[in-house]
Enzyme design. Structure first.
Site, mmCIF file in Angstrom:
data_model
loop_
_atom_site.group_PDB
_atom_site.id
_atom_site.type_symbol
_atom_site.label_atom_id
_atom_site.label_comp_id
_atom_site.label_asym_id
_atom_site.label_seq_id
_atom_site.Cartn_x
_atom_site.Cartn_y
_atom_site.Cartn_z
ATOM 1 N N THR A 99 50.103 83.057 38.576
ATOM 2 C CA THR A 99 49.154 84.024 37.714
ATOM 3 C C THR A 99 50.122 85.459 37.221
ATOM 4 O O THR A 99 50.150 85.465 36.083
ATOM 5 C CB THR A 99 47.970 84.623 38.594
ATOM 6 O OG1 THR A 99 47.260 83.064 39.007
ATOM 7 C CG2 THR A 99 47.081 85.540 37.633
ATOM 8 N N SER B 9 55.660 79.204 41.573
ATOM 9 C CA SER B 9 54.639 79.677 42.882
ATOM 10 C C SER B 9 54.827 78.934 44.076
ATOM 11 O O SER B 9 55.033 77.844 44.058
ATOM 12 C CB SER B 9 53.291 79.532 42.356
ATOM 13 O OG SER B 9 52.418 79.854 43.281
ATOM 14 N N GLY B 10 55.404 79.933 45.062
ATOM 15 C CA GLY B 10 55.789 79.465 46.370
ATOM 16 C C GLY B 10 54.850 78.526 46.938
ATOM 17 O O GLY B 10 55.365 77.446 47.466
ATOM 18 N N HIS B 11 53.734 78.975 46.939
ATOM 19 C CA HIS B 11 52.794 78.099 47.803
ATOM 20 C C HIS B 11 52.593 76.379 47.447
ATOM 21 O O HIS B 11 51.888 75.769 48.121
ATOM 22 C CB HIS B 11 51.390 78.834 47.844
ATOM 23 C CG HIS B 11 50.334 78.743 46.853
ATOM 24 N ND1 HIS B 11 49.321 77.813 46.672
ATOM 25 C CD2 HIS B 11 50.362 79.557 45.723
ATOM 26 C CE1 HIS B 11 48.672 78.288 45.603
ATOM 27 N NE2 HIS B 11 49.166 79.120 44.899
ATOM 28 N N THR C 226 56.761 97.494 47.266
ATOM 29 C CA THR C 226 57.369 97.058 48.400
ATOM 30 C C THR C 226 57.504 95.341 48.828
ATOM 31 O O THR C 226 56.485 94.818 48.523
ATOM 32 C CB THR C 226 56.915 97.709 49.971
ATOM 33 O OG1 THR C 226 57.160 99.191 49.703
ATOM 34 C CG2 THR C 226 57.986 97.345 50.951
ATOM 35 N N ASN D 239 48.243 70.468 36.216
ATOM 36 C CA ASN D 239 47.675 70.562 37.616
ATOM 37 C C ASN D 239 46.715 69.585 37.754
ATOM 38 O O ASN D 239 46.470 69.066 38.993
ATOM 39 C CB ASN D 239 47.521 72.142 37.899
ATOM 40 C CG ASN D 239 46.323 72.658 36.699
ATOM 41 O OD1 ASN D 239 46.814 72.864 35.728
ATOM 42 N ND2 ASN D 239 45.402 73.169 37.257
ATOM 43 N N GLN E 13 53.695 73.679 38.809
ATOM 44 C CA GLN E 13 53.497 72.357 39.430
ATOM 45 C C GLN E 13 54.615 71.502 39.302
ATOM 46 O O GLN E 13 54.680 70.436 39.634
ATOM 47 C CB GLN E 13 52.400 71.571 38.580
ATOM 48 C CG GLN E 13 50.941 72.290 38.753
ATOM 49 C CD GLN E 13 50.495 72.140 40.251
ATOM 50 O OE1 GLN E 13 50.723 71.255 41.036
ATOM 51 N NE2 GLN E 13 49.390 72.886 40.399
ATOM 52 N N CYS F 263 42.014 76.161 41.071
ATOM 53 C CA CYS F 263 42.248 77.426 40.901
ATOM 54 C C CYS F 263 41.366 78.194 39.871
ATOM 55 O O CYS F 263 41.533 79.427 39.741
ATOM 56 C CB CYS F 263 43.673 77.598 39.983
ATOM 57 S SG CYS F 263 45.025 76.839 40.896
HETATM 58 C C1 LIG Z 1 50.091 75.080 36.286
HETATM 59 C C2 LIG Z 1 49.585 76.430 37.153
HETATM 60 N N1 LIG Z 1 49.856 77.762 36.555
HETATM 61 C C3 LIG Z 1 49.539 78.833 37.412
HETATM 62 C C4 LIG Z 1 48.851 78.689 38.493
HETATM 63 C C5 LIG Z 1 48.540 80.078 39.142
HETATM 64 O O1 LIG Z 1 49.579 79.991 40.418
HETATM 65 P P1 LIG Z 1 49.020 81.104 41.529
HETATM 66 O O2 LIG Z 1 48.103 80.340 42.447
HETATM 67 O O3 LIG Z 1 50.455 81.216 42.357
HETATM 68 O O4 LIG Z 1 48.545 82.330 40.963
HETATM 69 C C6 LIG Z 1 48.538 77.290 38.993
HETATM 70 C C7 LIG Z 1 47.907 77.274 40.351
HETATM 71 O O5 LIG Z 1 47.461 76.331 40.699
HETATM 72 C C8 LIG Z 1 48.764 76.360 38.496
HETATM 73 O O6 LIG Z 1 48.656 75.062 38.732
#
Ligand SMILES: Cc1ncc(COP(=O)(O)O)c(C=O)c1O
Length: 401
Positions: free
Chosen positions: A71, A202-204, A240, A154, A182, A331
Site C-alpha cells: 500500500t 510486499s514481504g508478507h 527507524t 489478486n 502478487q 485486502c
Molecule cells: C495487488 C496488491 N497490491 C497491493 C496490496 C497491498 O499490500 P500490503 O498488504 O502490503 O499493503 C495487495 C494486498 O493484498 C495486493 O494484493
C-alpha cells in the site's frame, strides 16, 4: 505444515528459515542509524535484505527502497509522479490504470480526481480478467504522465501484459509503475529488462513478516518522500528501520530466489489437482480468470458455484472444517462495496460474483490438503443445496453443461 489454509494471496505463513532469522534478529536491537559498533549488525542486516531483494528483482541493491508494504509503495510511486506537477496543473494531467487494481491504487487516483480534477482512464479487462495492450495504447494522450498496472490480479490470478505495457510506456516516455505485490517471489522478474520506473512489493505475500515491503525505483527516477524526518533510506523514507521485518525479508527473498522454478511447478501441480479433485467430487463450478495457462497464476483458483452463496460456503468451510478460503479480496475492508470490483469489471453476472470463492495455495500446501478441500466443498455444497432446494436444479444444470 498442513493448515487447511487456502488464502495465500491474502498473506502467507512465515517459513522456518524466516522465523529463525527473525528470532536471531531480536538480539540485534541497536538503532541502525547510530554510530557505535552495535549498530553495525543492524546496518548489515538491512544491507542483506537490500541485496536479497535486488537479486530477486534483477536490479542493484541501491535501487531498492524499503517501506511498510504494498500500500505504501503504491502510494509513494504514484504520488511521486503526480506531485511533480503544481496542484493547479493536475487537471491537465492524465493517468492510465485498470478497473481491477488494488484499492491502494484505485482509491489514491480517485482522491486525485476528486481533489484536483486529475484525468484517469480505468481500462476494463476482458471476460478472462486481462487488459489489452491495444486498449492502453489507445488511451494514451499527450497529457499521459503515468501508467499504473498490476502484474497479477489478486482475486483471479490473471497475469497482465505488464512487459508489453512497460515497453509501450517506455516508447512514449511515460512513467510505468507496476504493482507486483502478487508476483514478486513467485515468478521471475527482472526490473531492468522490463524497463519499468517503479515496482511495488510486499514481504508478507512471500513468507516474510507483515509490515515490510518496498519499491524498486530505477536509478534515474526521482521519488518524493511521503514522510519527512530522520532521513533514513536516503531521505526517501524517514523512520527507524523495521530490522525484524527486514531480517525476515532477507531470508524470504533468498528462499524464493533459490526455489522459484520448483515452487512454480508445485503450484501448477496443485492447481491441476484441485480442478480434477473438484470434478471428481462432482462439484459444479466455473473458473473465473484466464483460460490460457501462460496468462494464469497457477496458485490462484477463483471459482463460481452456481446456486451457492459464497459467504455461506466460506463460513461453513471455516466453522465445520477449519478451512480458510476467501470471498474475493481480503485486502478490501470497505464494507459498503459488497461485490468484487474485479469480477464486476470482467463483466460477470451478479450471480456468478455472489457465488465466487478464491482459493489460493502456497509453498506449504500439500496434495492431501487439496483432496480434503475438494471433499469439504462437495459436502458443504450439498448441505447448502438441501437448505435451498430451488438452487439444487441450478447446480445440477451447470454440472450437466
Ligand atoms: C495487488 C496488491 N497490491 C497491493 C496490496 C497491498 O499490500 P500490503 O498488504 O502490503 O499493503 C495487495 C494486498 O493484498 C495486493 O494484493
Amino acid at each position: 505444515m498442513s493448515l487447511g489454509y487456502f488464502d495465500y494471496n491474502a498473506t502467507t505463513p512465515l517459513s522456518d528459515g524466516v522465523q529463525q532469522a527473525v528470532q536471531e534478529a531480536m538480539q540485534i536491537f541497536a538503532n541502525p542509524s547510530a554510530r557505535y559498533q552495535k549498530s553495525q549488525q543492524a546496518k548489515q542486516l538491512i544491507q542483506s535484505a537490500r541485496i536479497g531483494m535486488g537479486n530477486l528483482l534483477g536490479c542493484a541493491a541501491d535501487e531498492i527502497l524499503f517501506t511498510s508494504g504494498g500500500t505504501e509503495s503504491n502510494n509513494l510511486a504514484i504520488r511521486s509522479v503526480l506531485d511533480r506537477f503544481p496542484s493547479n496543473h493536475l487537471a491537465q494531467q492524465h493517468v492510465i490504470t485498470t478497473a481491477m487494481e488494488h484499492p491502494s491504487v484505485l482509491e489514491l487516483l480517485r482522491w486525485y480526481q476528486a481533489e484536483y480534477g486529475l484525468q484517469v482512464s480505468y481500462i476494463k479487462p476482458d471476460y478472462e480478467g486481462r487488459v489489452s495492450v491495444e486498449a492502453i495504447n489507445t488511451a494514451i494522450t499527450a497529457q499521459t504522465c503515468l501508467i499504473s498496472l498490476m502484474a497479477i490480479n489478486n482475486e483471479t490470478g490473471t497475469i497482465q501484459p505488464f512487459e508489453a505495457v512497460a515497453e509501450l510506456a517506455r516508447q512514449h516516455g511515460i512513467h510505468c509503475h507496476i504493482d507486483a505485490v502478487q508476483a514478486v517471489g513467485k515468478i521471475p522478474l527482472n526490473c531492468h529488462e522490463l524497463g519499468v520506473h517503479t515496482l511495488a512489493f510486499s514481504g508478507h505475500k512471500f513468507h516474510s513478516p507483515k509490515g515490510i515491503g518496498g519499491l524498486f525505483c530505477h536509478s534515474g527516477c526521482t521519488l518524493a518522500p511521503l514522510f519527512h524526518g530522520g532521513g533514513q533510506e536516503g531521505g526517501l523514507r524517514s523512520g527507524t528501520e523495521n530490522t525484524l521485518g527486514l531480517s525476515g525479508l532477507a531470508t524470504a527473498a533468498n528462499e524464493c530466489y533459490e526455489h522459484l522454478e520448483q515452487q512454480f511447478r508445485h503450484y501448477e501441480k496443485l492447481r491441476c489437482l484441485a480442478l480434477n479433485s473438484l470434478r471428481q467430487h462432482q462439484v459444479a463450478f466455473t473458473c473465473n480468470g484466464a483460460t490460457t495457462d501462460i496468462h494464469q497464476a497457477p496458485w490462484t483458483l477463483n471459482i463460481s458455484l452456481k446456486g451457492i452463496r459464497a459467504e455461506s460456503l466460506a463460513a461453513r468451510l471455516d466453522l465445520c472444517h477449519n478451512i480458510s478460503v476467501s470471498l474475493g479480496s481480503a485486502c478490501n475492508n470497505n464494507k459498503t462495496q459488497r461485490r468484487s470490483h474485479v469480477l464486476t469489471a470482467m463483466g460477470l453476472s451478479d450471480q456468478q460474483i455472489d457465488s465466487a470463492i478464491r482459493i489460493s495455495f502456497g509453498r506449504f500446501t500439500l496434495p492431501e490438503d487439496i483432496d480434503h478441500l475438494a471433499a469439504a466443498i462437495a459436502s458443504e455444497v450439498q448441505v447448502l443445496l438441501r437448505m435451498a432446494p430451488a438452487r439444487r436444479q441450478e447446480q445440477e444444470s451447470v454440472y450437466e453443461s
